[in-house]
Design an enzyme around this catalytic site. Structure first.
Site, PDB file in Angstrom:
ATOM      1  N   ASP A  28      45.820 -20.156  46.621  1.00 40.54           N
ATOM      2  CA  ASP A  28      45.736 -20.909  45.356  1.00 40.54           C
ATOM      3  C   ASP A  28      45.138 -22.303  45.571  1.00 40.54           C
ATOM      4  O   ASP A  28      45.282 -22.891  46.638  1.00 40.54           O
ATOM      5  CB  ASP A  28      47.149 -21.023  44.758  1.00 40.54           C
ATOM      6  CG  ASP A  28      47.118 -21.403  43.286  1.00 40.54           C
ATOM      7  OD1 ASP A  28      46.040 -21.291  42.655  1.00 40.54           O
ATOM      8  OD2 ASP A  28      48.167 -21.820  42.759  1.00 40.54           O
ATOM      9  N   ARG A  32      41.269 -26.753  41.915  1.00 43.54           N
ATOM     10  CA  ARG A  32      41.648 -28.154  42.162  1.00 43.54           C
ATOM     11  C   ARG A  32      40.892 -28.738  43.351  1.00 43.54           C
ATOM     12  O   ARG A  32      40.542 -29.908  43.365  1.00 43.54           O
ATOM     13  CB  ARG A  32      43.174 -28.267  42.372  1.00 43.54           C
ATOM     14  CG  ARG A  32      43.926 -28.299  41.046  1.00 43.54           C
ATOM     15  CD  ARG A  32      45.386 -28.025  41.235  1.00 43.54           C
ATOM     16  NE  ARG A  32      45.610 -26.596  41.450  1.00 43.54           N
ATOM     17  CZ  ARG A  32      46.770 -26.082  41.852  1.00 43.54           C
ATOM     18  NH1 ARG A  32      47.786 -26.885  42.117  1.00 43.54           N
ATOM     19  NH2 ARG A  32      46.901 -24.786  41.983  1.00 43.54           N
ATOM     20  N   TRP A  33      40.606 -27.899  44.340  1.00 45.66           N
ATOM     21  CA  TRP A  33      39.809 -28.367  45.485  1.00 45.66           C
ATOM     22  C   TRP A  33      38.449 -28.853  44.963  1.00 45.66           C
ATOM     23  O   TRP A  33      37.971 -29.912  45.350  1.00 45.66           O
ATOM     24  CB  TRP A  33      39.611 -27.214  46.478  1.00 45.66           C
ATOM     25  CG  TRP A  33      38.800 -27.582  47.683  1.00 45.66           C
ATOM     26  CD1 TRP A  33      39.266 -28.037  48.882  1.00 45.66           C
ATOM     27  CD2 TRP A  33      37.363 -27.529  47.793  1.00 45.66           C
ATOM     28  NE1 TRP A  33      38.211 -28.287  49.730  1.00 45.66           N
ATOM     29  CE2 TRP A  33      37.032 -27.974  49.087  1.00 45.66           C
ATOM     30  CE3 TRP A  33      36.323 -27.155  46.933  1.00 45.66           C
ATOM     31  CZ2 TRP A  33      35.713 -28.056  49.546  1.00 45.66           C
ATOM     32  CZ3 TRP A  33      35.020 -27.243  47.373  1.00 45.66           C
ATOM     33  CH2 TRP A  33      34.722 -27.692  48.669  1.00 45.66           C
ATOM     34  N   HIS A  45      35.715 -21.505  44.573  1.00 45.78           N
ATOM     35  CA  HIS A  45      35.887 -20.088  44.928  1.00 45.78           C
ATOM     36  C   HIS A  45      34.993 -19.707  46.117  1.00 45.78           C
ATOM     37  O   HIS A  45      35.387 -18.916  46.976  1.00 45.78           O
ATOM     38  CB  HIS A  45      35.595 -19.191  43.725  1.00 45.78           C
ATOM     39  CG  HIS A  45      36.574 -19.375  42.590  1.00 45.78           C
ATOM     40  ND1 HIS A  45      37.929 -19.411  42.789  1.00 45.78           N
ATOM     41  CD2 HIS A  45      36.396 -19.557  41.252  1.00 45.78           C
ATOM     42  CE1 HIS A  45      38.550 -19.602  41.634  1.00 45.78           C
ATOM     43  NE2 HIS A  45      37.632 -19.701  40.681  1.00 45.78           N
ATOM     44  N   SER A  73      44.590 -11.823  40.059  1.00 43.40           N
ATOM     45  CA  SER A  73      45.809 -11.246  39.497  1.00 43.40           C
ATOM     46  C   SER A  73      45.527 -10.627  38.138  1.00 43.40           C
ATOM     47  O   SER A  73      44.535 -10.966  37.478  1.00 43.40           O
ATOM     48  CB  SER A  73      46.891 -12.321  39.359  1.00 43.40           C
ATOM     49  OG  SER A  73      46.688 -13.085  38.193  1.00 43.40           O
ATOM     50  N   SER A  74      46.430  -9.728  37.721  1.00 47.07           N
ATOM     51  CA  SER A  74      46.243  -9.098  36.412  1.00 47.07           C
ATOM     52  C   SER A  74      46.344 -10.151  35.298  1.00 47.07           C
ATOM     53  O   SER A  74      45.879  -9.922  34.191  1.00 47.07           O
ATOM     54  CB  SER A  74      47.256  -7.970  36.214  1.00 47.07           C
ATOM     55  OG  SER A  74      48.523  -8.343  36.667  1.00 47.07           O
ATOM     56  N   LEU A 139      43.458  -4.966  62.730  1.00 52.36           N
ATOM     57  CA  LEU A 139      44.082  -5.621  61.570  1.00 52.36           C
ATOM     58  C   LEU A 139      43.929  -4.778  60.297  1.00 52.36           C
ATOM     59  O   LEU A 139      42.838  -4.283  60.007  1.00 52.36           O
ATOM     60  CB  LEU A 139      43.415  -6.992  61.350  1.00 52.36           C
ATOM     61  CG  LEU A 139      43.806  -7.728  60.061  1.00 52.36           C
ATOM     62  CD1 LEU A 139      45.236  -8.244  60.135  1.00 52.36           C
ATOM     63  CD2 LEU A 139      42.844  -8.897  59.789  1.00 52.36           C
ATOM     64  N   ARG A 196      52.011 -19.773  50.264  1.00 51.96           N
ATOM     65  CA  ARG A 196      51.255 -20.147  49.067  1.00 51.96           C
ATOM     66  C   ARG A 196      50.713 -21.557  49.269  1.00 51.96           C
ATOM     67  O   ARG A 196      51.463 -22.461  49.628  1.00 51.96           O
ATOM     68  CB  ARG A 196      52.114 -20.112  47.800  1.00 51.96           C
ATOM     69  CG  ARG A 196      51.267 -20.466  46.562  1.00 51.96           C
ATOM     70  CD  ARG A 196      51.970 -20.214  45.261  1.00 51.96           C
ATOM     71  NE  ARG A 196      51.030 -20.417  44.157  1.00 51.96           N
ATOM     72  CZ  ARG A 196      51.059 -19.761  43.001  1.00 51.96           C
ATOM     73  NH1 ARG A 196      51.992 -18.858  42.792  1.00 51.96           N
ATOM     74  NH2 ARG A 196      50.175 -20.013  42.059  1.00 51.96           N
ATOM     75  N   ARG A 202      55.788 -20.869  43.377  1.00 46.64           N
ATOM     76  CA  ARG A 202      56.171 -19.692  42.588  1.00 46.64           C
ATOM     77  C   ARG A 202      55.433 -18.473  43.134  1.00 46.64           C
ATOM     78  O   ARG A 202      54.484 -18.590  43.900  1.00 46.64           O
ATOM     79  CB  ARG A 202      55.878 -19.904  41.101  1.00 46.64           C
ATOM     80  CG  ARG A 202      54.445 -20.268  40.801  1.00 46.64           C
ATOM     81  CD  ARG A 202      54.188 -20.395  39.296  1.00 46.64           C
ATOM     82  NE  ARG A 202      52.875 -20.974  39.051  1.00 46.64           N
ATOM     83  CZ  ARG A 202      52.649 -22.252  38.789  1.00 46.64           C
ATOM     84  NH1 ARG A 202      53.649 -23.101  38.709  1.00 46.64           N
ATOM     85  NH2 ARG A 202      51.414 -22.700  38.603  1.00 46.64           N
ATOM     86  N   SER A 204      54.136 -15.899  41.130  1.00 46.82           N
ATOM     87  CA  SER A 204      53.028 -15.486  40.248  1.00 46.82           C
ATOM     88  C   SER A 204      52.734 -13.982  40.301  1.00 46.82           C
ATOM     89  O   SER A 204      51.570 -13.574  40.365  1.00 46.82           O
ATOM     90  CB  SER A 204      51.757 -16.288  40.543  1.00 46.82           C
ATOM     91  OG  SER A 204      51.965 -17.656  40.295  1.00 46.82           O
ATOM     92  N   GLU A 215      60.072 -14.487  54.063  1.00 45.22           N
ATOM     93  CA  GLU A 215      60.214 -15.941  54.159  1.00 45.22           C
ATOM     94  C   GLU A 215      59.043 -16.552  53.402  1.00 45.22           C
ATOM     95  O   GLU A 215      57.911 -16.056  53.502  1.00 45.22           O
ATOM     96  CB  GLU A 215      60.130 -16.392  55.633  1.00 45.22           C
ATOM     97  CG  GLU A 215      61.255 -15.894  56.496  1.00 45.22           C
ATOM     98  CD  GLU A 215      62.600 -16.487  56.091  1.00 45.22           C
ATOM     99  OE1 GLU A 215      62.642 -17.653  55.675  1.00 45.22           O
ATOM    100  OE2 GLU A 215      63.609 -15.751  56.181  1.00 45.22           O
TER     101      GLU A 215
END
Ligand code: IPE
Ligand code: IPE
Ligand code: MG
Length: 253
Positions: A28, A32-33, A45, A73-74, A139, A196, A202, A204, A215
């Protein structure tokens, strides 16, 4: 002989890092970046994809076996159309341009989320990258795209209800394992660490069922600024956590 203090700090032994079996990341803060630099959100992005590439490499180098990243996200459908199509095109480009390097690095890719409502050409691309990396044993990179935890549980419930209605499953036979096996993440271990970025604290709608005992580590940096130093700091924090799973003894790593 005296050692330069900077070098000494560098070679000082680190406390043993606990490596998560499954790391989840809510990437996230791209917007803002960008805003902090007077740039458009879309540029955030683009930088976010670079940070993702870097994270994949870090997980390979540090031996994290499963990585799930939240990329759309949906609920992100409520954003302006232009931003949505930009993010979708970035995913397409990431898949196309990075496919060879993912294969070379033995990465297996899985895309989780709803495929309904996605353009058929995008669905084909997703199927293609999954098929071409299916045999890889390194991975496991899980990309949560058009993903919502509640929608995932609703979809699983519909599938299980269908089995019951068809007489193939008795309601009393439904266990936590039945539900886990009907989720997109069937067969994967639950995330033990979720990060996050951007200072928000949160979930989300990310991996709701699977995060039962994860954790959480929240970092203030925006996603494009998340690099190796932040990654190590988070692993150090995770290494210090006592995981008790409802018991009284901390799990030993
Ligand atoms: C995360 O960055 C990327 C996506 C949700 C697609 P944001 O776009 O949410 O950036 P902020 O939170 O507005 O800064
Ligand atoms: C969560 O970020 C989704 C992704 C990182 C893809 P959002 O920016 O959409 O979350 P909210 O709206 O701040 O909760
Ligand atoms: Mg955001």
């Amino acid at each position: 002989m005296s050692i330069d203090p900077a070098i000494e700090a560098d070679i000082a032994p680190r406390p043993r890092l606990r490596i998560p079996m499954h790391l989840g990341v809510i990437m996230d803060g791209n917007g803002r970046w960008a805003a902090a630099r007077g740039k458009r959100r879309t540029e955030g992005h683009i930088e976010g994809v670079k940070a993702l590439r870097n994270l994949v490499e870090l997980c390979i180098n540090y031996g994290v076996p499963h990585l799930t990243v939240f990329s759309f996200s949906s609920e992100n459908w409520t954003r302006p159309k232009d931003e949505i199509s930009f993010i979708f095109n970035l995913l397409r480009r990431f898949v196309v341009s990075d496919l060879q390097s993912l294969i070379r690095n033995n990465v297996r890719v899985r895309i989780i989320g709803s495929r309904a409502g996605l353009e058929p050409s995008l669905v084909r691309l997703i199927d293609d990258v999954e098929a071409k990396t299916e045999a890889n044993t390194g991975l496991v990179l899980i990309v949560a795209f058009n993903y919502g935890g509640k929608a995932e549980i609703a979809e699983a419930t519909r599938r299980i209800a269908g089995e019951v209605a068809a007489g193939r499953l008795a309601p009393e036979a439904i266990t936590e394992d039945t539900i886990a096996a009907a989720l997109y993440t069937a067969g994967l271990p639950d995330p033990d660490l979720i990060i996050r970025t951007s200072g928000e604290q949160r979930i989300s709608n990310f991996l709701l069922w699977q995060a039962a005992y994860a954790e959480f580590v929240f970092v203030d940096e925006n996603w494009p600024d998340f690099g190796e130093a932040s990654f190590i700091r988070v692993l150090e924090t995770f290494s210090r956590r006592d995981r008790r799973f409802g018991g009284i003894e901390a799990e030993r790593s």
